[in-house]
Motif scaffolding. Structure first.
Motif, short mmCIF file in Angstrom:
data_model
loop_
_atom_site.label_atom_id
_atom_site.label_comp_id
_atom_site.label_asym_id
_atom_site.label_seq_id
_atom_site.Cartn_x
_atom_site.Cartn_y
_atom_site.Cartn_z
N CYS A 81 -2.81 -0.56 5.59
CA CYS A 81 -3.23 0.67 4.94
C CYS A 81 -2.10 1.69 4.93
O CYS A 81 -1.17 1.61 5.73
N SER A 82 -2.19 2.63 3.99
CA SER A 82 -1.23 3.74 3.93
C SER A 82 -2.01 5.03 3.77
O SER A 82 -2.97 5.10 3.00
N ALA B 92 4.21 -7.84 -1.12
CA ALA B 92 5.55 -7.35 -0.78
C ALA B 92 5.42 -6.26 0.28
O ALA B 92 5.93 -5.14 0.13
N THR C 270 0.84 -1.21 0.00
CA THR C 270 0.00 0.00 0.00
C THR C 270 0.88 1.26 0.00
O THR C 270 0.45 2.30 -0.49
N GLN C 271 2.11 1.15 0.54
CA GLN C 271 3.01 2.31 0.52
C GLN C 271 3.34 2.72 -0.91
O GLN C 271 3.34 3.88 -1.26
N GLY D 75 8.33 -3.54 6.08
CA GLY D 75 8.47 -3.06 7.45
C GLY D 75 9.61 -2.07 7.55
O GLY D 75 10.22 -1.72 6.54
N ARG D 76 9.90 -1.63 8.78
CA ARG D 76 11.03 -0.72 8.99
C ARG D 76 12.33 -1.48 8.74
O ARG D 76 12.37 -2.70 8.83
N ILE E 203 0.45 1.58 7.96
CA ILE E 203 0.07 0.98 9.24
C ILE E 203 -0.42 -0.44 8.99
O ILE E 203 -1.29 -0.67 8.15
N ILE F 264 4.30 0.49 12.24
CA ILE F 264 4.09 1.77 11.54
C ILE F 264 5.36 2.13 10.79
O ILE F 264 6.47 2.07 11.35
N LEU F 265 5.18 2.49 9.55
CA LEU F 265 6.31 2.86 8.70
C LEU F 265 6.01 4.24 8.14
O LEU F 265 5.04 4.40 7.39
N GLN G 2 -1.08 -8.11 0.93
CA GLN G 2 0.10 -7.51 0.30
C GLN G 2 1.08 -8.63 -0.05
O GLN G 2 1.35 -9.51 0.77
N TRP H 48 6.80 -7.22 5.97
CA TRP H 48 5.60 -7.22 6.80
C TRP H 48 4.68 -8.31 6.27
O TRP H 48 4.20 -8.22 5.14
C1 BTN Z 1 7.30 -2.15 11.06
O1 BTN Z 1 6.93 -2.36 12.21
O2 BTN Z 1 8.37 -2.60 10.64
C2 BTN Z 1 6.43 -1.32 10.15
C3 BTN Z 1 5.44 -2.16 9.42
C4 BTN Z 1 4.51 -1.38 8.51
C5 BTN Z 1 3.58 -2.29 7.73
C6 BTN Z 1 2.57 -1.53 6.94
S1 BTN Z 1 1.31 -2.58 6.29
C7 BTN Z 1 0.70 -1.27 5.32
C8 BTN Z 1 1.90 -0.51 4.78
N1 BTN Z 1 2.36 -1.08 3.54
C9 BTN Z 1 3.58 -1.63 3.67
O3 BTN Z 1 4.19 -2.20 2.75
N2 BTN Z 1 4.02 -1.47 4.92
C10 BTN Z 1 3.09 -0.75 5.74
#
Ligand code: BTN
Length: 330
Positions: free
Chosen positions: A139-140, A120, A95-96, A123-124, A211, A193-194, A118, A129
């Motif tokens: 969601c983004s 792909a 979603t990012q 995450g941070r 998120i 959260i990213l 998703q 993820w």
């Molecule tokens: C983390 O804790 O590492 C952050 C994870 C963030 C995951 C969300 S899911 C929706 C959005 N799209 C992604 O690809 N990543 C974030």
């Protein structure tokens, strides 16, 4: 960008949702300015989308079940904030990625991209993820805060707080915050959260806030090495969680904390954050770009930095890093 008109199908769902008695095809046709045959076609399309719509010749149409789907049609009746422009996908890489594309095309603040799955999910720190289909929230958000880029890292803290509020309200679970931006239930991660930003030196162009919430997923959805570190709201609560109602709460609470942050800075949210911190008084090690720092957590500063005292009693501020608890989460 102006808001698109609700589609005929969305308007039919809205009518059926609010009506206690069956609604005749003739009445729907009149209200929507179309033929009864056209109404029937929309009803068929809605059934294909997972709506259970009973029909009787004598009385008309009755909505008896709605799909567990995080799209605008389902979320809208539960939302009270202004973040209600939702682009829904059955499956996306991330979603990012899609939110960035929309934002570069001018999508306004508060635009939400949701995917049921998703392939792909990111995450941070380059992590993956895990994003299985149809059970969680991925969601983004497109945000355009009038802030200095230096302040943007605080947004992750703010969105974590909003997520924790939504979890407590929707499930009754005691959601706690792990600096900088994880939300834990029973010491296990449920929210990630990213935040990613595009900015000039002094002005933020856009922020993409991604998120992920483990809502109804199972522990087996995760690779073996993560299974003792993660949970989902359903696993923790011992019952399934209404995903649509939860996601609506989440969007409303994210918006409320974001607006409070824009109005008063992180200082206005700091004491609530500390109250729900999983780390207060705990001994932690923070991995930072300058090496590891171990100490006891005293709290946060008004700018969101983590305050630690080391074994000699000296106070340190950490502005970015990854925390592990020195003595576990028990
Ligand atoms: C983390 O804790 O590492 C952050 C994870 C963030 C995951 C969300 S899911 C929706 C959005 N799209 C992604 O690809 N990543 C974030």
């Amino acid at each position: 960008m102006t808001r698109p008109m609700p589609s005929a199908a969305d308007r039919i769902v809205a009518w059926l949702r609010t009506s206690t008695a069956p609604v005749s095809g003739e009445e729907l046709a009149g209200r929507l300015g179309m033929s009864r045959a056209a109404v029937f076609k929309h009803i068929e399309a809605l059934r294909a989308r997972g709506y259970t719509i009973e029909a009787s010749h004598a009385q008309g149409y009755r909505l008896t079940a709605t799909p567990d789907r995080l799209d605008e049609t389902e979320l809208a009746p539960h939302l009270s904030g202004s973040w209600r422009r939702v682009e829904w996908h059955a499956r996306l890489d991330s979603t990012q990625r899609r939110a960035r594309e929309l934002a570069r095309d001018g999508a306004p603040e508060g635009t939400v991209v949701v995917a049921e799955e998703q392939t792909a999910g990111r995450g941070r720190l380059g992590r993956t993820w895990h994003s299985p289909a149809g059970c969680n929230v991925y969601c983004s958000l497109v945000l355009r805060p009038a802030l200095s880029p230096l302040v943007v890292p605080q947004l992750a803290l703010v969105l974590g707080l909003g997520s924790a509020r939504a979890i407590r309200a929707a499930s009754g679970l005691e959601a706690r915050l792990k600096w900088p931006n994880d939300v834990l239930v029973g010491g296990r991660k449920v929210v990630g959260i990213l935040t990613e930003m595009e900015a000039e030196l002094e002005r933020v162009e856009l922020v993409l806030a991604g998120i992920g919430v483990n809502v109804n997923g199972t522990i087996e959805d995760f690779p073996a090495e993560l299974r003792d570190k993660v949970t989902s709201l359903a696993v923790a609560a011992g019952r399934p969680i209404d995903r649509v109602a939860f996601m609506a709460r989440l969007l409303d609470q994210l918006e409320a904390t974001y607006r409070a942050f824009l109005a008063h800075g992180f200082a206005g949210l700091r004491s609530e954050w500390e109250e729900w911190s999983a780390l207060g008084g705990r001994r932690v090690t923070v991995r930072t770009a300058d090496g590891d720092r171990t100490g006891r957590v005293v709290g946060l500063d008004d700018d969101g930095a983590l305050r630690l005292t080391d074994d000699a009693g000296a106070l340190h501020r950490v502005v970015a890093g990854d925390v592990t608890l020195a003595d576990g989460y028990a």
